[in-house]
Scaffold this motif. Structure first.
Motif, PDB file in Angstrom:
ATOM      1  N   ASP A 109       0.712  -1.222   0.037  1.00 14.76           N
ATOM      2  CA  ASP A 109      -0.020   0.046  -0.042  1.00 14.76           C
ATOM      3  C   ASP A 109       0.866   1.348   0.015  1.00 14.76           C
ATOM      4  O   ASP A 109       0.373   2.318  -0.589  1.00 14.76           O
ATOM      5  N   HIS A 110       1.987   1.292   0.547  1.00 14.49           N
ATOM      6  CA  HIS A 110       2.835   2.487   0.921  1.00 14.49           C
ATOM      7  C   HIS A 110       4.051   2.094   0.150  1.00 14.49           C
ATOM      8  O   HIS A 110       5.092   3.012   0.370  1.00 14.49           O
ATOM      9  N   SER A 111       4.199   1.662  -0.849  1.00 11.36           N
ATOM     10  CA  SER A 111       5.411   1.514  -1.802  1.00 11.36           C
ATOM     11  C   SER A 111       5.532   2.517  -2.592  1.00 11.36           C
ATOM     12  O   SER A 111       6.780   3.092  -2.982  1.00 11.36           O
ATOM     13  N   ILE A 112       4.551   3.513  -3.199  1.00 12.01           N
ATOM     14  CA  ILE A 112       4.595   4.433  -3.767  1.00 12.01           C
ATOM     15  C   ILE A 112       3.777   5.777  -2.995  1.00 12.01           C
ATOM     16  O   ILE A 112       2.721   5.796  -3.123  1.00 12.01           O
ATOM     17  N   PRO A 113       4.528   6.437  -2.076  1.00 12.51           N
ATOM     18  CA  PRO A 113       3.920   7.463  -1.401  1.00 12.51           C
ATOM     19  C   PRO A 113       3.582   8.583  -2.202  1.00 12.51           C
ATOM     20  O   PRO A 113       4.349   9.082  -3.015  1.00 12.51           O
ATOM     21  N   ALA A 114       2.460   9.215  -1.780  1.00 13.32           N
ATOM     22  CA  ALA A 114       2.029  10.613  -2.442  1.00 13.32           C
ATOM     23  C   ALA A 114       3.013  11.705  -2.319  1.00 13.32           C
ATOM     24  O   ALA A 114       3.084  12.256  -3.415  1.00 13.32           O
TER      25      ALA A 114
ATOM     26  N   LEU B 125       4.514   6.137 -16.278  1.00  9.70           N
ATOM     27  CA  LEU B 125       4.471   4.742 -16.725  1.00  9.70           C
ATOM     28  C   LEU B 125       4.430   3.879 -15.585  1.00  9.70           C
ATOM     29  O   LEU B 125       5.715   3.618 -14.864  1.00  9.70           O
ATOM     30  N   ILE B 126       3.597   2.958 -15.398  1.00  3.99           N
ATOM     31  CA  ILE B 126       3.637   2.196 -14.019  1.00  3.99           C
ATOM     32  C   ILE B 126       2.962   0.379 -14.502  1.00  3.99           C
ATOM     33  O   ILE B 126       2.219  -0.053 -13.431  1.00  3.99           O
ATOM     34  N   SER B 127       3.024   0.230 -15.686  1.00  8.60           N
ATOM     35  CA  SER B 127       2.548  -0.886 -16.010  1.00  8.60           C
ATOM     36  C   SER B 127       3.321  -2.267 -15.399  1.00  8.60           C
ATOM     37  O   SER B 127       4.667  -2.040 -14.892  1.00  8.60           O
ATOM     38  N   ARG B 128       2.572  -3.256 -15.121  1.00  5.80           N
ATOM     39  CA  ARG B 128       3.189  -4.418 -14.680  1.00  5.80           C
ATOM     40  C   ARG B 128       3.845  -4.279 -13.283  1.00  5.80           C
ATOM     41  O   ARG B 128       4.958  -4.824 -13.091  1.00  5.80           O
ATOM     42  N   THR B 129       3.416  -3.468 -12.445  1.00  2.00           N
ATOM     43  CA  THR B 129       4.114  -3.249 -11.099  1.00  2.00           C
ATOM     44  C   THR B 129       3.159  -3.741  -9.616  1.00  2.00           C
ATOM     45  O   THR B 129       3.652  -3.412  -8.894  1.00  2.00           O
ATOM     46  N   GLN B 130       2.092  -4.894 -10.218  1.00  2.00           N
ATOM     47  CA  GLN B 130       1.364  -5.293  -9.265  1.00  2.00           C
ATOM     48  C   GLN B 130       0.461  -4.330  -8.385  1.00  2.00           C
ATOM     49  O   GLN B 130       0.242  -4.647  -7.118  1.00  2.00           O
ATOM     50  N   LEU B 131       0.235  -3.368  -8.819  1.00  2.00           N
ATOM     51  CA  LEU B 131      -0.637  -2.303  -8.162  1.00  2.00           C
ATOM     52  C   LEU B 131      -1.975  -2.747  -8.083  1.00  2.00           C
ATOM     53  O   LEU B 131      -2.436  -3.562  -8.817  1.00  2.00           O
ATOM     54  N   ARG B 132      -2.496  -2.657  -6.792  1.00  2.00           N
ATOM     55  CA  ARG B 132      -3.843  -3.070  -6.677  1.00  2.00           C
ATOM     56  C   ARG B 132      -4.827  -1.658  -6.679  1.00  2.00           C
ATOM     57  O   ARG B 132      -5.967  -2.067  -6.603  1.00  2.00           O
ATOM     58  N   SER B 133      -4.366  -0.487  -6.584  1.00  2.00           N
ATOM     59  CA  SER B 133      -4.927   0.594  -6.741  1.00  2.00           C
ATOM     60  C   SER B 133      -3.947   1.653  -7.151  1.00  2.00           C
ATOM     61  O   SER B 133      -2.876   1.813  -7.100  1.00  2.00           O
ATOM     62  N   LEU B 134      -4.798   2.856  -7.705  1.00  2.00           N
ATOM     63  CA  LEU B 134      -4.168   4.234  -7.946  1.00  2.00           C
ATOM     64  C   LEU B 134      -4.317   5.253  -6.963  1.00  2.00           C
ATOM     65  O   LEU B 134      -4.020   6.403  -7.396  1.00  2.00           O
TER      66      LEU B 134
ATOM     67  N   LEU C 111      -1.072   8.400 -18.608  1.00  2.00           N
ATOM     68  CA  LEU C 111      -0.813   7.600 -17.442  1.00  2.00           C
ATOM     69  C   LEU C 111      -1.043   6.214 -18.032  1.00  2.00           C
ATOM     70  O   LEU C 111      -2.147   5.704 -18.407  1.00  2.00           O
ATOM     71  N   LYS C 112       0.119   5.627 -17.920  1.00  3.00           N
ATOM     72  CA  LYS C 112      -0.107   3.843 -18.490  1.00  3.00           C
ATOM     73  C   LYS C 112       0.302   2.944 -17.190  1.00  3.00           C
ATOM     74  O   LYS C 112       1.206   3.021 -16.688  1.00  3.00           O
ATOM     75  N   ALA C 113      -0.813   2.306 -16.975  1.00  2.00           N
ATOM     76  CA  ALA C 113      -1.033   1.340 -15.774  1.00  2.00           C
ATOM     77  C   ALA C 113      -1.211  -0.239 -16.141  1.00  2.00           C
ATOM     78  O   ALA C 113      -2.300  -0.836 -15.595  1.00  2.00           O
ATOM     79  N   THR C 114      -0.804  -0.443 -17.197  1.00  2.00           N
ATOM     80  CA  THR C 114      -1.500  -1.928 -17.862  1.00  2.00           C
ATOM     81  C   THR C 114      -0.725  -3.139 -17.058  1.00  2.00           C
ATOM     82  O   THR C 114       0.029  -2.974 -16.275  1.00  2.00           O
ATOM     83  N   GLY C 115      -1.438  -4.073 -17.059  1.00  2.00           N
ATOM     84  CA  GLY C 115      -0.843  -5.446 -16.500  1.00  2.00           C
ATOM     85  C   GLY C 115      -0.899  -5.275 -14.903  1.00  2.00           C
ATOM     86  O   GLY C 115       0.076  -5.849 -14.279  1.00  2.00           O
ATOM     87  N   ASN C 116      -1.739  -4.476 -14.263  1.00  2.00           N
ATOM     88  CA  ASN C 116      -1.836  -4.592 -12.998  1.00  2.00           C
ATOM     89  C   ASN C 116      -3.205  -5.215 -12.096  1.00  2.00           C
ATOM     90  O   ASN C 116      -3.508  -6.125 -12.822  1.00  2.00           O
TER      91      ASN C 116
ATOM     92  N   LYS D 209      -5.379  -4.856 -19.324  1.00  2.53           N
ATOM     93  CA  LYS D 209      -5.121  -6.311 -18.479  1.00  2.53           C
ATOM     94  C   LYS D 209      -4.877  -5.701 -17.017  1.00  2.53           C
ATOM     95  O   LYS D 209      -4.153  -6.236 -16.344  1.00  2.53           O
ATOM     96  N   ASN D 210      -6.131  -5.348 -16.600  1.00  2.00           N
ATOM     97  CA  ASN D 210      -6.178  -5.210 -14.935  1.00  2.00           C
ATOM     98  C   ASN D 210      -7.657  -6.063 -14.636  1.00  2.00           C
ATOM     99  O   ASN D 210      -8.061  -6.556 -15.476  1.00  2.00           O
ATOM    100  N   THR D 211      -7.707  -5.951 -13.304  1.00  2.00           N
ATOM    101  CA  THR D 211      -8.625  -6.938 -12.814  1.00  2.00           C
ATOM    102  C   THR D 211      -9.864  -6.254 -12.496  1.00  2.00           C
ATOM    103  O   THR D 211     -10.281  -5.889 -11.202  1.00  2.00           O
ATOM    104  N   PHE D 212     -10.524  -5.695 -13.531  1.00  2.00           N
ATOM    105  CA  PHE D 212     -11.724  -4.881 -13.012  1.00  2.00           C
ATOM    106  C   PHE D 212     -13.026  -5.542 -12.301  1.00  2.00           C
ATOM    107  O   PHE D 212     -13.233  -6.710 -12.754  1.00  2.00           O
ATOM    108  N   THR D 213     -13.603  -4.698 -11.358  1.00  2.00           N
ATOM    109  CA  THR D 213     -14.905  -5.118 -11.017  1.00  2.00           C
ATOM    110  C   THR D 213     -16.030  -4.816 -11.697  1.00  2.00           C
ATOM    111  O   THR D 213     -16.115  -3.451 -11.737  1.00  2.00           O
TER     112      THR D 213
END
Length: 945
Positions: free
Chosen positions: A615-620, A633-642, A656-661, A684-688
Motif C-alpha cells: 500500500d505504501h510502496s509509492i507514497p503520494a 508509466l507504472i505497468s506491470r507493477t502489481q498495483l492494486r489501486s491508484l 498514465l499507463k498502468a497496464t497489467g496490474n 489487462k487489469n482485474t476490473f470489478t
C-alpha cells in the motif's frame, strides 16, 4: 523516387506522434498533436469486419490489417476531411462504385495487399485530389478504360504484384495526366511494346518494370521524354530478351538505372546499357554474378557516372584499370563480395570519390590503397575480418568524415591509427575484440563527434581515456564487460551529450567507489546505465555519482540484472535538469519520498515492471517535488489501486499507463485529481463489474478530453458470473437511482398509509385495540412459559368499581373467609405506579382462574373489557378452563349485542347467575366452588339456574 518522398513528407507534416485529447474511442487510438482538430486515428490489427465509427474531423486514418471484405457506399460519408487513408492488408474484394465520393480531400489511398481483381469505372470516383494510390499485391487482371479519368492530380501509382500480364491493360492509368511515378513490377509482363501503352509523350519521371519476364522490350516512340529513373532489375527470362530501342535519344533523360540480377545474356545486357548513351549518373548492377563485370562496366561507365553499385556480384579480384572509365565517380559500392585485396593504384585518378563501400568482404588487413583518395568522406569496411590497423593506413584522408570498422576482429588500436583523420566525425568500432582502449585516442581524432565501441570486451575505463576528443558528442560503450570506471575516466569530454553504458558489469561500487566517476562532462544530457548489476543497499550514498551532471536530462537505470534493491534518497543529487527517468524492471519494492527532491524538472517517469504491490510502496509525497510530471508509466507493477495519486498533486499529468496490474476500481475522486489527463491506458487489469465502477465506465465512454486506450479490451474479473465480459458492456443504468420516482413512491406510500390508518381507526378501532391487548397477552404468556413460574392467586376478580360493595360484602367473605381462596383484587393487589394494562395482564396470568362479575356497568367499562379480552386470549391460547362468567343481574341477549366479545363467550360457555332477592344462594356458592376446584383442562359442569 523523389516525388514520392516529397508527398510522403508533405503528408507527414500533419502527423507528429503525440497523444490527442480530442476524442475517446473504444478500439482505436488517436495519435496527433495535442488538441488537434484534425486527429490521426489508428485502428490497425483490431479484427474489424466493418468500418468502425470514426470522428468526423479525422485527418489520417489507418485501418490496415483487419478483416474487411468490401467497401460500401456510406462507409466514409462523414469523413470529408480525410487526407490519408490506409486500408491495406485486409480481404477486400469489392469496392462499390461511389464509395469514395465524399473523400474529395484525400491525398493518399493505400489499398495494397487485398483481393481486388479489377478496377471498375466508378470505383475511384470522387478522388479528385488524390496524389498517391497503392494497389500493389492484389489480384488485379483488368482496369476499365475510364477508371482513372477523374484522378486529375494523381502523381504516384503502385500496381506491383498483380496479374495484368499485358501492357495494354495498363494504358487506362495514363488517363491521369500528371502521373509521375508508375510501379508495375511483378505483373508477369512477357513483352513491352511502347505503342501498346501510348504513342504520345508521358509525364512519367519514375518507371519500375522490375521482376517481369520480358522476352521483348520494344520502344518505338519517344514517350519517356521526362523519365529520369528506370528500374529493370530481375527482368528477362532464360538469358534471352530482344531489346529494341529504335532511337538512342529515347532514354536521354534517364539518369538513374537499376539493373540488378537481370536474367539475360551478356550481349543483351550490353545492348540495354548502350541505350542510355553513357548519360547515366547512377547505376545499380548488384547481383549480376553470372555476367562479365568488365564488359558491363565498359558499357555502363562514362565521365558523367557518379554512383556505381556492384553489391553481391561474387567479385574476388579487382583489376587496376577496371574503373578507369568511371574516374568521376563520387560513390562506389563493392559490398557483399569476396574481395580480399585492392590493387594499390586502382583508384588512381579518382578525384571526386567521396563514398567507398567495402562491407561484407574478406579483408584481413588494410593496406595503403586509400593514399590517393584525398576526397573520401565515407569508408565502410564493416563486417570483414580485419585484425590490425597500421599507423599509415589512413594517411592523407584529411576529408574523411565517417569510418565504419565494426564487426571485424580488431583487438588492439595503436595511438597513431587515426592521427591523420583531421576531419573524422563518426568512428564505429563496435563488435570487435578490443580488451582495452589504452592510448588509442591519445592523438584524437579531435574532430570526432560520435564514437562507437559497443559489443567489445572492455572491462575498464581508465582516467582521461578520451581527453583529446573534446568535440565528441555521442559515446557508445554498451555491451562490453566494464566493471571499473576510474575517476575522471571521461574527463575532457566537455561537449559530450550522450553516454551509453548499458549491458556491462557496472555495480553500485563502480559508481560510488570514487566521487568523480562522471566528472569532466559538464554538458552531458543523456546517460544510459540500464541492464547492469547496480544494486543499492544504503538509504543514502556517501558520494552521489551524478552530482556534477547539472545538465543531464535523461537517465536510464532500468533492467538491472540483480534488481536495484532501492533508490537511495540522494542518488539523484545534482540532477537539477533531469527530465526523463527510466527505472523499470529493477525489482524495486518501494520508493523513498525524497527520491525526486533534487529533480524538480522531471516530466517523464518509468516505474514499470517492478514489485510495488504494498500500500505504501509509492507514497503520494514522492510526487510533490515533481509537479511538472506529464507522463507516468507504472505497468506491470502489481498495483492494486491508484489511490496514491489522490494527494500527489499531479495537475499536469497527461499520460498514465498502468497496464497489467491488479486494479479493480477507478473512482471519481481519482479522475478529478488528474485534471489534464489526456491518455489513460489500463489494459489487462482485474476490473470489478459493479456499480462502484459506474462513474469510470460512463466517463471512459463519453469523455471528450481523455482518451481511454482500447476500452473494449478491459475485461471483468469480478464477480465470477461476469468474468470475461467487456467492462464497457456493463449496464450502468441499473446503478442509477431516479430521485423523482423515489420521492413520488414515498409520498404515495405515506398518503396511502395515512388513509389506511384513518379507515382502520374509524371502523376497526375496537379490533385494533383488541389485537393490541392480545399481543401483550401473547408476550406475557411466552414469558411465563419460559420462566416456568407457579400461580400466585386462585382467581383474578374482574369487576366494575360500582359493584365493589358486592365483592367486599359477599364474595370476599365467602371465598377468602370460608373457602380460604387467594383472590387478586384491583384495589388491593395492583402495583401502584405501574401501567394498568400491565397489572391486568400480570394479575390474570398469575391466577389459576379469572372470575368476571358481569353487570351493565361492567359492560360499559373499558378496563373490564380489557380484562375480558386478556382472559379470553389465555382461554384460547392455553385451551384450559380458566374463565368463569358470573352475571350479577339479568341482561337480555339483545343488550349484549354491542359487546361482541362478551356475547361470543356467553354463547360458547356455561355461566353462573347471582340469585334474585329472596332466592337461596347456597347452590350459587356450591357451583362457584366446583368451578374454582375444576382442574385445568377439564370443563366444569356448571348449570345455568
Amino acid at each position: 523516387m523523389g516525388t514520392l518522398k516529397q508527398i510522403t513528407l508533405y503528408i507527414a507534416l500533419f502527423s507528429f506522434i503525440s497523444p490527442s485529447s480530442a476524442f475517446s474511442l473504444n478500439n482505436c487510438t488517436i495519435s496527433t498533436p495535442l488538441k488537434d482538430i484534425q486527429p490521426k486515428v489508428l485502428c490497425y490489427k483490431m479484427g474489424f469486419f466493418r468500418i468502425p465509427s470514426i470522428p468526423g474531423n479525422t485527418h489520417i486514418l489507418d485501418i490496415s490489417f483487419n478483416a474487411f471484405t468490401q467497401i460500401q457506399i456510406g462507409d466514409f460519408n462523414h469523413l470529408s476531411n480525410l487526407q490519408d487513408l490506409n486500408i491495406s492488408h485486409n480481404k477486400i474484394s469489392q469496392i462499390q462504385e461511389g464509395a469514395f465520393d465524399s473523400l474529395s480531400n484525400l491525398y493518399s489511398l493505400n489499398l495494397a495487399s487485398n483481393r481486388l481483381q479489377a478496377i471498375s469505372r466508378g470505383m475511384l470516383h470522387g478522388l479528385t485530389n488524390l496524389l498517391v494510390l497503392r494497389l500493389d499485391n492484389n489480384y488485379i487482371k483488368d482496369i476499365e478504360e475510364t477508371a482513372f479519368s477523374t484522378l486529375h492530380n494523381l502523381k504516384v501509382l503502385n500496381l506491383t504484384k498483380n496479374q495484368l500480364h499485358y501492357v495494354e491493360k495498363i494504358k487506362p492509368v495514363l488517363a491521369s495526366p500528371h502521373l509521375e511515378e508508375l510501379y508495375i513490377g511483378s505483373n508477369h509482363l512477357n513483352a513491352f511494346k511502347s505503342y501498346e501503352m501510348s504513342t504520345n509523350p508521358l509525364a512519367l519521371k519514375i518507371l519500375d518494370f522490375s521482376n517481369n519476364p520480358f522476352a521483348t522490350f520494344q520502344l518505338t516512340d519517344n514517350i519517356f521524354q521526362f523519365l529520369n529513373h528506370l528500374d529493370l532489375s530481375y527482368c528477362g527470362q532464360n538469358g534471352t530478351m530482344t531489346w529494341n530501342v529504335t532511337e538512342k535519344t529515347f532514354f536521354a533523360s534517364v539518369k538513374s538505372l537499376y539493373f540488378m540480377d537481370v536474367h539475360m545474356s551478356v550481349q543483351n545486357a550490353a545492348n540495354v546499357l548502350q541505350s542510355f548513351q553513357n548519360l547515366l549518373n547512377k547505376i545499380r548492377l548488384n547481383g549480376n554474378a553470372e555476367l562479365n563485370r568488365t564488359d558491363l562496366l565498359l558499357n555502363a561507365c562514362s565521365p558523367v557516372l557518379q554512383v556505381l553499385r556492384l553489391k553481391t556480384n561474387k567479385i574476388k579480384h579487382l583489376n587496376e584499370h577496371m574503373f578507369d572509365l568511371c574516374s568521376n565517380l563520387t560513390e562506389i559500392d563493392l559490398g557483399d563480395n569476396e574481395i580480399s585485396n585492392i590493387p594499390p593504384g586502382m583508384f588512381r585518378g579518382f578525384t571526386q570519390l567521396k563514398t567507398l563501400r567495402l562491407q561484407i568482404n574478406k579483408f584481413t588487413r588494410i593496406t595503403n590503397f586509400f593514399q590517393n583518395l584525398f576526397t573520401l568522406e565515407f569508408i565502410d569496411l564493416s563486417r570483414n575480418s580485419i585484425k590490425t590497423l597500421n599507423c599509415d593506413v589512413f594517411a592523407n584522408l584529411t576529408q574523411l568524415k565517417m569510418l565504419y570498422l565494426y564487426s571485424n576482429k580488431i583487438s588492439i588500436i595503436e595511438s597513431c591509427s587515426f592521427k591523420d583523420l583531421k576531419s573524422l566525425e563518426v568512428l564505429r568500432l563496435g563488435t570487435n575484440n578490443l580488451l582495452r582502449i589504452g592510448d588509442a585516442f591519445r592523438n584524437g581524432p579531435q574532430s570526432l563527434l560520435e564514437l562507437q565501441l559497443s559489443f567489445n570486451k572492455l572491462s575498464k575505463i581508465e582516467k582521461y581515456t578520451f581527453r583529446n576528443m573534446s568535440q565528441l558528442k555521442y559515446l557508445h560503450l554498451q555491451d562490453n564487460q566494464i566493471s571499473e570506471i576510474e575517476s575522471y575516466a571521461f574527463g575532457g569530454l566537455k561537449n559530450l551529450s550522450s553516454l551509453f553504458l548499458s549491458s556491462n558489469k557496472i555495480s553500485a561500487k563502480t559508481l560510488t567507489k570514487h566521487q568523480d566517476v562522471f566528472s569532466g562532462m559538464p554538458n552531458l544530457e543523456n546517460l544510459g546505465l540500464d541492464a547492469n548489476i547496480i544494486l543499492f543497499t544504503d538509504d543514502q550514498l556517501k558520494f552521489p555519482p551524478f552530482k556534477d551532471l547539472k545538465h543531464l536530462t535523461v537517465l536510464s537505470l532500468h533492467s538491472q540484472r540483480r534488481g536495484i534493491g532501492q533508490i537511495p534518497s540522494n542518488l539523484l543529487q545534482g540532477l537539477s535538469s533531469l527530465e526523463m527517468f527510466y527505472v523499470g524492471n529493477t525489482n524495486l519494492a518501494h520508493l523513498n519520498p525524497d527520491t525526486f527532491k533534487f529533480s524538480p524538472q522531471l516530466w517523464f517517469l518509468d516505474l514499470s515492471k517492478n514489485a510495488l504491490s504494498e500500500d505504501h510502496s509509492i507514497p503520494a509525497e514522492l510526487f510533490h517535488p515533481i509537479s511538472r510530471l506529464t507522463k507516468l508509466l507504472i505497468s506491470r507493477t502489481q498495483l492494486r489501486s491508484l489511490n496514491f495519486l489522490l494527494n500527489a498533486n499531479l495537475s499536469r499529468l497527461s499520460t498514465l499507463k498502468a497496464t497489467g496490474n491488479e486494479i479493480d476500481l477507478i473512482n471519481k475522486t481519482l479522475i478529478q485529481s488528474l485534471p489534464r489527463l489526456e491518455v489513460l491506458d489500463l489494459q489487462k487489469n482485474t476490473f470489478t463489474c459493479d456499480c462502484d465502477n459506474e462513474f469510470f465506465i460512463d466517463w471512459a465512454k463519453n469523455s471528450n478530453s481523455t482518451q481511454v486506450v482500447y476500452l473494449n479490451k478491459y475485461m471483468c474479473s469480478y464477480p465470477s458470473s461476469l468474468r470475461g465480459m467487456s467492462l464497457s458492456a456493463f449496464n450502468t443504468e441499473s446503478c442509477t437511482l431516479n430521485i423523482d420516482f423515489i420521492c413520488f413512491l414515498c409520498s404515495s406510500i405515506v398518503v396511502f398509509l395515512t388513509l389506511l390508518s384513518s379507515f382502520v381507526w374509524h371502523f376497526l378501532r375496537f379490533q385494533v385495540v383488541y389485537a393490541y391487548y392480545l399481543f401483550l397477552a401473547f408476550l406475557y404468556d411466552n414469558k411465563k412459559k419460559q420462566s416456568g413460574s407457579t400461580f400466585q392467586y386462585d382467581a383474578f376478580i374482574s369487576y366494575n368499581a360500582q359493584d365493589e360493595p358486592w365483592v367486599m360484602e359477599e364474595l370476599i367473605p365467602k371465598l377468602e373467609g370460608e373457602q380460604s381462596w387467594r383472590l387478586c383484587l384491583h384495589h388491593r393487589d395492583f402495583e401502584p405506579g405501574r401501567p394498568i394494562i400491565d397489572n391486568i395482564v400480570d394479575g390474570i396470568y398469575s391466577s389459576r382462574k379469572t372470575i368476571c362479575l358481569i353487570t351493565k356497568n361492567y359492560l360499559k367499562s373499558n378496563w373490564c373489557s380489557s380484562e375480558v379480552q386478556v382472559a379470553s386470549f389465555r382461554l384460547f391460547d392455553e385451551q384450559k378452563d380458566v374463565l368463569i362468567l358470573v352475571f350479577l343481574e339479568d341482561i337480555p341477549t339483545h343488550q349484549l349485542s354491542p359487546y361482541h366479545r362478551m356475547r361470543k363467550l356467553v354463547k360458547k360457555r356455561t355461566y353462573l347467575r347471582w340469585p334474585k332477592p329472596g332466592e337461596d344462594t347456597k347452590i350459587f356458592w356450591q357451583k362457584l366452588k366446583l368451578a374454582l376446584e375444576a382442574k385445568e383442562g377439564h370443563k366444569s359442569d356448571l348449570l345455568i339456574p
